[in-house]
Scaffold this motif. Structure first.
Motif, PDB file in Angstrom:
ATOM      1  N   ALA A 159       1.014  -1.366  -0.217  1.00 38.33           N
ATOM      2  CA  ALA A 159       0.032  -0.044   0.112  1.00 38.33           C
ATOM      3  C   ALA A 159       0.826   1.327   0.088  1.00 38.33           C
ATOM      4  CB  ALA A 159      -0.917  -0.156   1.272  1.00 38.33           C
ATOM      5  N   ARG A 161       3.810   1.589  -1.286  1.00 35.01           N
ATOM      6  CA  ARG A 161       4.466   1.625  -2.941  1.00 35.01           C
ATOM      7  C   ARG A 161       3.307   2.425  -3.554  1.00 35.01           C
ATOM      8  NH1 ARG A 161       7.372  -2.990  -1.203  1.00 35.01           N
ATOM      9  NH2 ARG A 161       5.791  -4.542  -1.685  1.00 35.01           N
ATOM     10  N   GLU A 162       2.088   2.006  -3.454  1.00 34.91           N
ATOM     11  CA  GLU A 162       0.919   2.760  -4.387  1.00 34.91           C
ATOM     12  C   GLU A 162       0.718   3.972  -3.961  1.00 34.91           C
ATOM     13  OE1 GLU A 162      -2.487  -0.021  -3.513  1.00 34.91           O
ATOM     14  OE2 GLU A 162      -1.730  -1.773  -4.484  1.00 34.91           O
ATOM     15  N   TRP A 163       0.864   4.267  -2.623  1.00 32.98           N
ATOM     16  CA  TRP A 163       0.761   5.831  -2.391  1.00 32.98           C
ATOM     17  C   TRP A 163       1.785   6.554  -2.858  1.00 32.98           C
ATOM     18  CZ3 TRP A 163       3.417   9.023   0.575  1.00 32.98           C
ATOM     19  CH2 TRP A 163       2.846  10.211   1.176  1.00 32.98           C
ATOM     20  N   ARG A 166       1.288   7.209  -6.473  1.00 37.60           N
ATOM     21  CA  ARG A 166       0.089   8.132  -6.852  1.00 37.60           C
ATOM     22  C   ARG A 166       0.778   9.637  -6.387  1.00 37.60           C
ATOM     23  NH1 ARG A 166      -2.860   4.489  -4.027  1.00 37.60           N
ATOM     24  NH2 ARG A 166      -2.920   5.755  -2.315  1.00 37.60           N
TER      25      ARG A 166
END
Length: 647
Positions: A159, A161-163, A166
């Motif tokens: 999560a 890494r996804e943040w 973005r």
């Protein structure tokens, strides 16, 4: 009206106690009760099996007794069956070890398994109670992030890494923001990035700050997910209880506040602090800032001692009333306690309650009745707002960046510096709004900026523009040093505020523990000094001893139509209070009275051991007396005056 409420953990008691408690609640004037805060294992004892029998009965009893409900979603701690079947939901600490059930909040904020089960429970709750006439407020989870804000498991890593993807879009931008050229940390792909688990050395400070941001956002996302389910089935307002307090720092409540239908806070006196009562006032003012100046609710406080400090100090006679009305003075329209009846078992069995272990033939119960009667007399205060012409800027991000692992002095901690400045203002009788960096400052005469280490260009410009337009600012040391990426602002300290303050610092010179440097005219510098030179500022205080002899320690600079003060060292309370008095233009002498105006009401709280006279005219609500020019406030007492002519 000012509401009086409590948490009721009915599942700890038998049905005959429930009926006794309803009668006692009516006697105590309780009109709002939080239930099902930790109810998950009671209402869902097994996977897929819901049993609302007991909760239905409690809802019915409260409704029959005309007591409104603050309904918990019950998701604050998972039941044992969930963590037994899905151990992957358990949180992992920075050293890579798992934290197990047996306490509370044993869940990872980024766990999709936990999220699915929690939302299924919330859906059942919302369908069953969403339109019940007794339900007045939805209470999501409980003290989100108190224990589990920072999780370092693989779910959290993914999560995170996804943040980051973005936020930065490309790994090159991430490398630039984190300064990964240092120590060969450059990444070639987001897949290589992990949470800042413990290392053999100090960790990347920019990565640490971003992980704090991510962690706050992850829990906020969980709040939003529960709120969306509730609002699908219910028009009742939704909130959760913040922890604006001295020992919780992991959530950036400036980003959370717009998501709340009601701003609610939990506050307990922390006797590990130098001045716990001053911190109570600060927390109340900060909570009011989160509410944008509007009234807010105190979701939890203690009638006496808490159970989680090294020394759990009971409140003195009269302190329950003083503490409670301090919250009201500073904007609270609801006073709620954890909890109604002191637990006989469990970790919190020695936490105070409205009904103590000794029962109702106690001084504590009688103090609760006194508070209830007093709150009834303050009904007209509800809905009014606090008046302040001074603001203090507070930043969770600066807190994270200041208290990082590698810094010039471990004795410089953000919250201590904030409390130090706030206490000086409070001692002077200055009511202070606490605002976010970048906030509109145009309504204030003076702004105090303590230890704002991390500040963006726009946030710094808001302060500079305020002074240019005629305002006064007081900036304390270690402010303006880094930008939002934790990158040092080159050219000399205090970075973003050099021009505003009219000084340049070439080098920090922190002091060792116990080291002092005298100041000309008396006083002393401790903790921190700077090798500072003036550009346009004038010296106010200077060091009286080598190696900094005659170097300014406090300066004042005319800038535009206003003035900016710089406090480049740690002053003791009396000396800092003097600087603040001159900058703010305060006229009150330090004393034991705490005076706050809320609408047409003036709260006068005597924290001292002697009665004090206070000049005021109006109708006093606690005693019902008329006051014509002078009010005698007994030792330890609170008086609330509706301002106007006495009859």
């Amino acid at each position: 009206m000012i509401r009086l409420g409590c948490d009721y953990n009915y599942e700890q008691w038998s049905a005959d106690v429930w009926r006794e408690d309803m009668a006692l609640m009516r006697t105590a004037g309780i009109d709002l009760v939080a239930i099902n805060v930790f109810g998950w294992s009671s209402v869902q004892p097994r996977p897929g099996v819901f049993d609302f029998t007991a909760l239905d009965e409690i809802v019915g009893l409260l409704h029959d007794n005309e007591i409104k409900i603050n309904m918990g979603t019950g998701t604050s701690s998972p039941p044992p069956w969930l963590t037994h079947r899905h151990p992957e939901v358990l949180p992992v600490t920075a050293d890579g070890t798992t934290r197990f059930p047996g306490g509370r909040q044993a869940w990872c904020p980024s766990s999709p398994v936990f999220r699915d089960h929690a939302l299924a429970l919330v859906d059942e709750m919302a369908r069953r109670y969403g339109n019940h006439p007794a339900v007045d407020l939805w209470h999501i989870s409980n003290e989100l992030g108190c224990h589990n804000a920072l999780c370092y498991c693989e779910n959290s890593a993914a999560a995170f890494r996804e943040w980051l993807a973005r936020k930065y879009e490309t790994v090159e931008k991430l490398n630039e923001a984190w300064g990964t050229a240092f120590w060969s940390q450059r990444y070639s792909d987001f897949a290589e990035v992990g949470p800042p688990r413990l290392t053999l050395s100090a960790r990347n400070p920019a990565q640490l700050v971003d992980f704090q941001r991510f962690s706050s956002d992850a829990l906020l996302d969980h709040y939003r997910a529960e709120a969306e389910v509730l609002r699908r089935h219910s028009a009742v307002p939704v909130t959760t209880n913040f922890m604006v307090t001295a020992h919780i720092r992991n959530l950036d409540y400036w980003s959370w506040a717009p998501e709340m239908d009601v701003i609610a806070n939990d506050h307990y006196l922390d006797h590990r602090l130098e001045d716990p009562v001053a911190e109570l006032s600060f927390a109340a003012d900060l909570t009011r800032g989160l509410a944008k100046g509007r009234p807010w609710m105190l979701m939890e406080q203690a009638t006496g001692a808490v159970n989680w400090q090294p020394y759990n100090v009971a409140k003195e006679p009269g302190q329950l009333l003083r503490n409670s009305l301090t919250h009201v003075a500073r904007g609270a329209d609801a006073l709620c306690f954890f909890q109604w009846r002191a637990s006989a078992q469990g970790t919190e069995k020695f936490h105070s309650a409205i009904v103590p272990h000794a029962g109702t033939d106690t001084d504590l119960w009688r103090e609760v009745l006194e508070l209830s009667a007093t709150v009834d007399r303050l009904a007209d205060v509800a809905g009014t707002t606090v008046e302040a012409d001074t603001a203090l800027i507070f930043s969770w991000e600066s807190w994270w960046a200041t208290d990082t692992e590698a810094r010039p002095s471990q004795d410089v901690t953000y919250l201590d510096q904030v409390h130090h400045a706030y206490r000086g203002l409070r001692d002077l009788g200055v009511t202070t709004d606490v605002v976010a960096p970048g906030a509109d400052l145009s309504r204030y005469r003076t702004v105090v900026v303590p230890c704002l280490h991390m500040v963006s260009d726009a946030e710094a410009a808001a302060i500079t523009d305020f002074v240019r337009a005629g305002g006064n600012a007081v900036v304390t040391f270690y402010s303006g040093i880094v930008d939002q990426d934790d990158r040092v602002r080159l050219g000399g300290y205090p970075g973003a505020f050099r021009e505003l303050l009219g000084v340049v610092t070439e080098e920090f010179q922190p002091l060792l523990p116990g080291q002092e440097i005298p100041l000309h005219g008396g006083g002393k510098a401790t903790v921190w000094t700077e090798r500072l030179r003036l550009t346009t500022a004038e010296p106010i205080l200077a060091y009286a001893q080598s190696p900094l002899k005659d170097v300014p320690a406090v300066t004042r600079n005319s800038y535009g139509a206003g003035q900016a003060w710089y406090v480049a060292t740690h002053l003791d309370h009396a000396d800092l209070r003097t600087v603040l008095r001159d900058a703010v233009g305060a006229t009150a002498e330090p004393g034991e009275l705490e005076v706050v105006r809320r609408g047409q009401f003036r709260f006068v709280i005597n924290h001292g051991a002697k009665p004090v006279e206070h000049p005021v005219t109006g109708h006093e609500l606690v005693t019902g007396d008329h006051v014509d020019g002078s009010l005698l406030v007994p030792a330890g007492a609170v008086r609330v005056v509706r301002l106007g002519e006495a009859s």
